[in-house]
Design a protein around this motif. Structure first.
Motif, PDB file in Angstrom:
ATOM      1  N   LEU A 197      47.599  11.780   3.197  1.00  0.00           N
ATOM      2  CA  LEU A 197      46.050  12.073   3.615  1.00  0.00           C
ATOM      3  C   LEU A 197      45.138  12.201   2.482  1.00  0.00           C
ATOM      4  O   LEU A 197      45.571  11.577   1.467  1.00  0.00           O
ATOM      5  CB  LEU A 197      47.028  13.746   4.226  1.00  0.00           C
ATOM      6  CG  LEU A 197      47.758  14.280   4.753  1.00  0.00           C
ATOM      7  CD1 LEU A 197      47.971  15.990   4.941  1.00  0.00           C
ATOM      8  CD2 LEU A 197      47.588  14.093   5.726  1.00  0.00           C
ATOM      9  N   GLU A 198      44.348  11.659   3.622  1.00  0.00           N
ATOM     10  CA  GLU A 198      43.028  11.095   2.283  1.00  0.00           C
ATOM     11  C   GLU A 198      42.852  12.418   1.169  1.00  0.00           C
ATOM     12  O   GLU A 198      42.504  14.376   2.223  1.00  0.00           O
ATOM     13  CB  GLU A 198      42.182  10.655   3.078  1.00  0.00           C
ATOM     14  CG  GLU A 198      41.841   9.597   3.937  1.00  0.00           C
ATOM     15  CD  GLU A 198      42.726   8.277   3.173  1.00  0.00           C
ATOM     16  OE1 GLU A 198      41.986   7.710   2.225  1.00  0.00           O
ATOM     17  OE2 GLU A 198      43.437   7.107   3.244  1.00  0.00           O
ATOM     18  N   VAL A 199      42.148  11.916   0.395  1.00  0.00           N
ATOM     19  CA  VAL A 199      41.344  13.420  -0.708  1.00  0.00           C
ATOM     20  C   VAL A 199      40.042  12.361  -0.875  1.00  0.00           C
ATOM     21  O   VAL A 199      40.059  10.981  -1.707  1.00  0.00           O
ATOM     22  CB  VAL A 199      42.307  13.204  -2.047  1.00  0.00           C
ATOM     23  CG1 VAL A 199      41.218  14.114  -2.787  1.00  0.00           C
ATOM     24  CG2 VAL A 199      43.906  13.266  -1.108  1.00  0.00           C
ATOM     25  N   PRO A 200      38.765  12.734  -0.567  1.00  0.00           N
ATOM     26  CA  PRO A 200      38.851  15.197  -0.143  1.00  0.00           C
ATOM     27  C   PRO A 200      39.942  15.249   1.007  1.00  0.00           C
ATOM     28  O   PRO A 200      38.951  13.683   1.904  1.00  0.00           O
ATOM     29  CB  PRO A 200      37.177  14.951  -1.141  1.00  0.00           C
ATOM     30  CG  PRO A 200      36.987  13.441  -1.772  1.00  0.00           C
ATOM     31  CD  PRO A 200      37.769  12.640  -1.042  1.00  0.00           C
TER      32      PRO A 200
ATOM     33  N   LEU B   1      50.840  15.831  -5.081  1.00  0.00           N
ATOM     34  CA  LEU B   1      51.663  15.324  -6.745  1.00  0.00           C
ATOM     35  C   LEU B   1      49.872  14.815  -7.066  1.00  0.00           C
ATOM     36  O   LEU B   1      49.182  14.062  -6.520  1.00  0.00           O
ATOM     37  CB  LEU B   1      52.476  13.937  -6.768  1.00  0.00           C
ATOM     38  CG  LEU B   1      52.931  13.542  -6.987  1.00  0.00           C
ATOM     39  CD1 LEU B   1      53.865  13.836  -7.766  1.00  0.00           C
ATOM     40  CD2 LEU B   1      53.766  11.859  -6.861  1.00  0.00           C
ATOM     41  N   VAL B   2      50.247  15.774  -8.353  1.00  0.00           N
ATOM     42  CA  VAL B   2      49.348  15.057  -8.978  1.00  0.00           C
ATOM     43  C   VAL B   2      49.101  13.595  -9.725  1.00  0.00           C
ATOM     44  O   VAL B   2      50.432  12.973 -10.064  1.00  0.00           O
ATOM     45  CB  VAL B   2      49.197  15.735 -10.553  1.00  0.00           C
ATOM     46  CG1 VAL B   2      48.035  15.552 -11.842  1.00  0.00           C
ATOM     47  CG2 VAL B   2      49.528  17.153 -10.319  1.00  0.00           C
ATOM     48  N   LEU B   3      48.440  12.828  -9.617  1.00  0.00           N
ATOM     49  CA  LEU B   3      47.680  11.568 -10.491  1.00  0.00           C
ATOM     50  C   LEU B   3      47.667  11.213 -11.852  1.00  0.00           C
ATOM     51  O   LEU B   3      47.771  12.094 -12.270  1.00  0.00           O
ATOM     52  CB  LEU B   3      46.788  10.561  -9.515  1.00  0.00           C
ATOM     53  CG  LEU B   3      46.546  10.765  -8.069  1.00  0.00           C
ATOM     54  CD1 LEU B   3      45.162   9.922  -7.761  1.00  0.00           C
ATOM     55  CD2 LEU B   3      47.657   9.577  -7.631  1.00  0.00           C
TER      56      LEU B   3
ATOM     57  N   LEU C 195      40.405  23.660  -4.923  1.00  0.00           N
ATOM     58  CA  LEU C 195      40.451  24.491  -3.056  1.00  0.00           C
ATOM     59  C   LEU C 195      39.112  25.065  -3.493  1.00  0.00           C
ATOM     60  O   LEU C 195      39.171  25.533  -3.586  1.00  0.00           O
ATOM     61  CB  LEU C 195      42.041  24.918  -3.353  1.00  0.00           C
ATOM     62  CG  LEU C 195      42.389  25.899  -2.005  1.00  0.00           C
ATOM     63  CD1 LEU C 195      43.663  25.217  -1.672  1.00  0.00           C
ATOM     64  CD2 LEU C 195      42.173  26.529  -1.319  1.00  0.00           C
ATOM     65  N   SER C 196      38.913  24.589  -2.008  1.00  0.00           N
ATOM     66  CA  SER C 196      37.387  25.193  -2.185  1.00  0.00           C
ATOM     67  C   SER C 196      37.359  26.140  -0.390  1.00  0.00           C
ATOM     68  O   SER C 196      37.427  25.281   0.217  1.00  0.00           O
ATOM     69  CB  SER C 196      35.958  24.996  -2.403  1.00  0.00           C
ATOM     70  OG  SER C 196      35.982  23.816  -1.564  1.00  0.00           O
TER      71      SER C 196
ATOM     72  N   ARG D 200      38.317  22.993   2.261  1.00  0.00           N
ATOM     73  CA  ARG D 200      38.240  21.861   1.232  1.00  0.00           C
ATOM     74  C   ARG D 200      39.328  21.664   0.323  1.00  0.00           C
ATOM     75  O   ARG D 200      39.299  22.320  -0.696  1.00  0.00           O
ATOM     76  CB  ARG D 200      36.891  21.529   1.417  1.00  0.00           C
ATOM     77  CG  ARG D 200      35.278  20.625   2.021  1.00  0.00           C
ATOM     78  CD  ARG D 200      33.992  20.700   1.567  1.00  0.00           C
ATOM     79  NE  ARG D 200      33.917  20.366   2.451  1.00  0.00           N
ATOM     80  CZ  ARG D 200      32.324  19.495   2.380  1.00  0.00           C
ATOM     81  NH1 ARG D 200      31.791  19.524   1.083  1.00  0.00           N
ATOM     82  NH2 ARG D 200      31.028  19.643   3.538  1.00  0.00           N
ATOM     83  N   ILE D 201      39.531  20.207   0.217  1.00  0.00           N
ATOM     84  CA  ILE D 201      40.796  19.551  -1.283  1.00  0.00           C
ATOM     85  C   ILE D 201      40.093  18.605  -2.103  1.00  0.00           C
ATOM     86  O   ILE D 201      39.748  17.952  -1.154  1.00  0.00           O
ATOM     87  CB  ILE D 201      41.773  19.762  -0.624  1.00  0.00           C
ATOM     88  CG1 ILE D 201      42.309  21.016   0.363  1.00  0.00           C
ATOM     89  CG2 ILE D 201      43.188  19.321  -1.776  1.00  0.00           C
ATOM     90  CD1 ILE D 201      43.492  21.145   0.675  1.00  0.00           C
ATOM     91  N   SER D 202      40.098  18.467  -3.064  1.00  0.00           N
ATOM     92  CA  SER D 202      39.707  17.894  -3.755  1.00  0.00           C
ATOM     93  C   SER D 202      39.852  17.272  -5.181  1.00  0.00           C
ATOM     94  O   SER D 202      40.938  18.538  -5.696  1.00  0.00           O
ATOM     95  CB  SER D 202      37.734  17.070  -3.866  1.00  0.00           C
ATOM     96  OG  SER D 202      37.434  18.195  -4.385  1.00  0.00           O
ATOM     97  N   GLY D 203      40.181  16.190  -5.835  1.00  0.00           N
ATOM     98  CA  GLY D 203      41.425  16.289  -7.376  1.00  0.00           C
ATOM     99  C   GLY D 203      41.445  14.854  -7.447  1.00  0.00           C
ATOM    100  O   GLY D 203      42.005  14.278  -6.519  1.00  0.00           O
TER     101      GLY D 203
END
Length: 314
Positions: free
Chosen positions: A186-189, A209-211, A219-220, A302-305
């Motif tokens: 899935l796209e991030v953000p 999975l962490v890059l 996560l907000s 919202r999810i980012s990072g």
């Protein structure tokens, strides 16, 4: 995290194995840490039009000769007058007495989600969210360290998870949300609209999975006025996890740090009348207070990072 840094040691219960997408069948893989009570294996795929049979084997090793012992042989058969499932165990090269289940809840040309839930005395199997069978162990669960899949089956994803701690005891099965929607990532953000807000009993699930060169993960939850009443932030630089208030104040979360390069993770948030409970990789680690009115007013997730996303719900 620099190349010379070592991963912090984690309890086996916190370590999750990354999902596998589109494996070539026959497929054999090691189960990280082996099987234990509370482990789940999720199989997502499609039964081909001309399928005769396939099998999922939870094995004690992966040798070809001699054949390894098999604790659970799950074998759907479609070519008979009445499609059914055979379960069995292989010990010392000899098959034990077969156990047969009619009323097979799988169909040719149909997609499926099979969940194997390993308990103390038996494994329970659900198909498309409905209980199908339970099979009492004939070999010690602790001996199982390999998963084998073969036969007439198209596999989209294999997931290795722990029981959702919030659902245990209230439902027979935890909710098995698929890893794939239209693509493996899935796209991030990533943003999800919450038109009705949140309410007690609802579970937010984020799997990813962490890059390699990641700096953080956030996560907000935003309310109608675009405020951020809830923010969960993992900082990879100093290996800290914290709740962040709308005013920027941090409340550290005392739990093993899970977010390392190329390591799979699962974040669960359970909504209840007093706020949110947090679980990481199937283990409860804390909570934050909000109140029911604040939950109802939340309108966006919202999810980012620096992560790859495999599953977001809702």
């Amino acid at each position: 995290m620099s190349p010379g840094d070592k991963l912090d040691p984690l309890p086996d219960s916190f370590i999750l194995q990354p999902p596998v997408f589109q494996p070539v069948i026959p497929y054999v893989t090691t189960i990280f840490g082996g099987l234990h009570t509370g482990k789940m294996v999720m199989l997502q795929g499609v039964v081909p039009q001309d399928a005769r049979r396939f099998q999922v084997d939870f094995q004690c090793g992966c040798s070809l000769q001699p054949l390894p012992d098999i604790a659970l042989h799950f074998n759907p058969r479609f070519h008979t007058m009445k499609p059914h499932v055979i379960c069995n165990s292989l010990r010392g090269g000899r098959w034990q007495a077969e156990a047969r289940w009619p009323g097979l809840a799988l169909q040719r040309e149909a997609s499926f989600l099979i969940l194997f839930l390993f308990g103390n005395e038996a494994v329970k199997v659900s198909v498309n969210g409905q209980h199908f069978l339970h099979y009492t162990y004939r070999l010690p669960l602790s001996r199982v360290d390999t998963l084998g899949i073969s036969g007439d089956i198209l596999v989209n994803a294999v997931g290795f998870l722990n029981i959702n701690p919030f659902m245990e005891g209230s439902k027979e099965y935890p909710v098995g949300y698929p890893f794939l929607l239209k693509s493996p990532r899935l796209e991030v953000p990533c943003s999800r609209v919450l038109p009705r807000g949140l309410w007690p009993g609802q579970v937010i699930i984020v799997r990813g999975l962490v890059l390699q060169e990641a700096k953080d993960f956030t996560l907000s939850l935003r309310d109608q006025s675009a405020r951020l009443p809830v923010t969960l932030r993992a900082s990879f630089a100093d290996r800290t996890l914290a709740w962040v208030s709308p005013w920027g104040q941090k409340k550290p979360i005392s739990a093993p740090f899970l977010f390392y390069p190329q390591r799979f993770f699962e974040v669960l948030l359970l909504c209840h009348k007093e706020g949110l409970k947090l679980a990481l990789n199937g283990q409860g680690v804390g909570a934050t207070s909000l109140g029911p009115q604040t939950l109802e007013q939340l309108r966006e997730l919202r999810i980012s990072g620096g992560i790859q996303l495999y599953c977001v719900h809702p």
